[in-house]
Design a protein around this motif. Structure first.
Motif, PDB file in Angstrom:
ATOM      1  N   GLU A 292       0.663  -1.500   0.213  1.00 45.99           N
ATOM      2  CA  GLU A 292      -0.246   0.110  -0.026  1.00 45.99           C
ATOM      3  C   GLU A 292       0.296   1.365   0.581  1.00 45.99           C
ATOM      4  OE1 GLU A 292      -2.094   1.496   3.514  1.00 45.99           O
ATOM      5  OE2 GLU A 292      -0.967  -0.335   4.432  1.00 45.99           O
ATOM      6  N   MET A 293       0.262   2.076  -1.196  1.00 46.19           N
ATOM      7  CA  MET A 293       1.396   3.371  -0.611  1.00 46.19           C
ATOM      8  C   MET A 293       0.790   4.588   0.623  1.00 46.19           C
ATOM      9  SD  MET A 293       1.304   6.587  -3.263  1.00 46.19           S
ATOM     10  CE  MET A 293      -0.756   7.302  -3.317  1.00 46.19           C
ATOM     11  N   ILE A 294       1.619   4.483   1.675  1.00 46.08           N
ATOM     12  CA  ILE A 294       1.358   5.459   2.605  1.00 46.08           C
ATOM     13  C   ILE A 294       1.756   6.318   2.502  1.00 46.08           C
ATOM     14  CG2 ILE A 294       2.087   3.096   4.182  1.00 46.08           C
ATOM     15  CD1 ILE A 294       4.772   3.602   4.368  1.00 46.08           C
ATOM     16  N   SER A 295       2.204   7.520   1.974  1.00 48.77           N
ATOM     17  CA  SER A 295       2.417   8.605   1.241  1.00 48.77           C
ATOM     18  C   SER A 295       1.804   9.537  -0.215  1.00 48.77           C
ATOM     19  CB  SER A 295       3.741   8.875   1.168  1.00 48.77           C
ATOM     20  OG  SER A 295       3.946   8.668  -0.095  1.00 48.77           O
ATOM     21  N   THR A 296       1.435  10.573  -0.118  1.00 49.99           N
ATOM     22  CA  THR A 296       0.957  11.481  -1.379  1.00 49.99           C
ATOM     23  C   THR A 296       2.236  11.875  -2.001  1.00 49.99           C
ATOM     24  OG1 THR A 296       1.092  13.474   0.187  1.00 49.99           O
ATOM     25  CG2 THR A 296      -0.429  12.042   0.722  1.00 49.99           C
ATOM     26  N   THR A 297       1.740  11.942  -3.334  1.00 45.82           N
ATOM     27  CA  THR A 297       3.077  12.761  -4.157  1.00 45.82           C
ATOM     28  C   THR A 297       1.779  13.874  -4.412  1.00 45.82           C
ATOM     29  OG1 THR A 297       0.643  11.954  -5.965  1.00 45.82           O
ATOM     30  CG2 THR A 297       2.763  10.235  -5.592  1.00 45.82           C
ATOM     31  N   HIS A 298       3.408  14.670  -4.706  1.00 44.42           N
ATOM     32  CA  HIS A 298       3.160  16.128  -4.967  1.00 44.42           C
ATOM     33  C   HIS A 298       3.066  16.696  -6.587  1.00 44.42           C
ATOM     34  CE1 HIS A 298       5.300  15.153  -1.265  1.00 44.42           C
ATOM     35  NE2 HIS A 298       4.661  16.391  -0.686  1.00 44.42           N
ATOM     36  N   THR A 299       2.066  16.110  -6.972  1.00 44.28           N
ATOM     37  CA  THR A 299       1.332  16.315  -8.096  1.00 44.28           C
ATOM     38  C   THR A 299      -0.021  17.552  -8.310  1.00 44.28           C
ATOM     39  OG1 THR A 299      -0.166  14.492  -8.457  1.00 44.28           O
ATOM     40  CG2 THR A 299       2.233  14.117  -9.116  1.00 44.28           C
ATOM     41  N   LEU A 300      -0.355  17.929  -8.858  1.00 43.84           N
ATOM     42  CA  LEU A 300      -1.150  18.425  -9.304  1.00 43.84           C
ATOM     43  C   LEU A 300      -2.507  17.688  -9.009  1.00 43.84           C
ATOM     44  CD1 LEU A 300      -2.372  21.501 -10.495  1.00 43.84           C
ATOM     45  CD2 LEU A 300      -2.000  21.685 -12.506  1.00 43.84           C
ATOM     46  N   GLY A 301      -2.809  16.708  -9.815  1.00 45.97           N
ATOM     47  CA  GLY A 301      -4.220  16.173  -9.559  1.00 45.97           C
ATOM     48  C   GLY A 301      -3.667  15.854  -8.949  1.00 45.97           C
ATOM     49  N   ALA A 302      -2.893  14.973  -7.626  1.00 51.70           N
ATOM     50  CA  ALA A 302      -3.655  14.360  -5.988  1.00 51.70           C
ATOM     51  C   ALA A 302      -3.935  16.076  -5.494  1.00 51.70           C
ATOM     52  CB  ALA A 302      -1.945  14.300  -6.008  1.00 51.70           C
ATOM     53  N   GLU A 303      -3.070  17.425  -6.253  1.00 50.52           N
ATOM     54  CA  GLU A 303      -3.869  18.364  -5.176  1.00 50.52           C
ATOM     55  C   GLU A 303      -5.416  18.429  -5.696  1.00 50.52           C
ATOM     56  OE1 GLU A 303      -1.626  21.791  -4.885  1.00 50.52           O
ATOM     57  OE2 GLU A 303       0.324  19.846  -4.286  1.00 50.52           O
ATOM     58  N   LEU A 304      -5.598  18.557  -6.292  1.00 53.48           N
ATOM     59  CA  LEU A 304      -6.998  18.160  -6.812  1.00 53.48           C
ATOM     60  C   LEU A 304      -8.063  17.184  -6.166  1.00 53.48           C
ATOM     61  CD1 LEU A 304      -6.531  18.933 -11.002  1.00 53.48           C
ATOM     62  CD2 LEU A 304      -7.379  20.950  -9.677  1.00 53.48           C
ATOM     63  N   LYS A 305      -7.386  16.150  -6.474  1.00 52.22           N
ATOM     64  CA  LYS A 305      -7.768  14.871  -5.715  1.00 52.22           C
ATOM     65  C   LYS A 305      -7.913  15.371  -4.651  1.00 52.22           C
ATOM     66  CE  LYS A 305      -8.322  10.038  -5.538  1.00 52.22           C
ATOM     67  NZ  LYS A 305      -7.280   9.079  -6.279  1.00 52.22           N
ATOM     68  N   ALA A 306      -7.576  16.118  -3.660  1.00 48.77           N
ATOM     69  CA  ALA A 306      -7.646  15.814  -2.068  1.00 48.77           C
ATOM     70  C   ALA A 306      -8.261  17.315  -2.020  1.00 48.77           C
ATOM     71  CB  ALA A 306      -6.005  15.743  -1.625  1.00 48.77           C
ATOM     72  N   GLY A 307      -8.838  18.114  -2.815  1.00 44.74           N
ATOM     73  CA  GLY A 307      -9.222  19.118  -2.652  1.00 44.74           C
ATOM     74  C   GLY A 307      -8.339  20.414  -1.981  1.00 44.74           C
TER      75      GLY A 307
END
Length: 97
Positions: A58-73
């Motif tokens: 399992e991924m236990i960190s977040t990626t620092h991409t524009l898409g990830a920030e959009l998904k996280a709100g």
């Protein structure tokens, strides 16, 4: 570990300052520090940290991409965004102070 990340950041910035062809360069970073049964992870950019346990991963960190920030709100969507720009890094070693 934070000191190591800051040292890497400075090294990339210093290298970029030596050669105009390298200006704006950066890199991603994924690191884990282990001390007995304690683990501390650090990631910058799109290099996530994964945990392998009991036959699963399992991924236990977040990626620092524009898409990830959009998904996280944490970033507002824009009609100008497309599939490619959503992969754009929002953090990287050597970029910005």
């Amino acid at each position: 570990m934070l000191y190591a990340a800051m040292t890497a950041h400075k090294a990339v910035r210093d290298e970029a300052a030596l050669d105009e062809n390298k200006q704006g360069m950066g890199t991603t970073l994924a690191a884990i520090w282990l001390d007995g049964s304690t683990a501390v992870s650090l990631n910058i950019g799109d290099s996530p940290i994964y945990l392998s346990r009991e036959g699963g991963v399992e991924m236990i960190s977040t990626t620092h991409t524009l898409g990830a920030e959009l998904k996280a709100g944490t970033r507002k969507p824009s009609p100008k965004l497309n599939r490619i720009t959503k992969k754009a890094l929002t953090r990287a070693v050597g970029i910005r102070d």
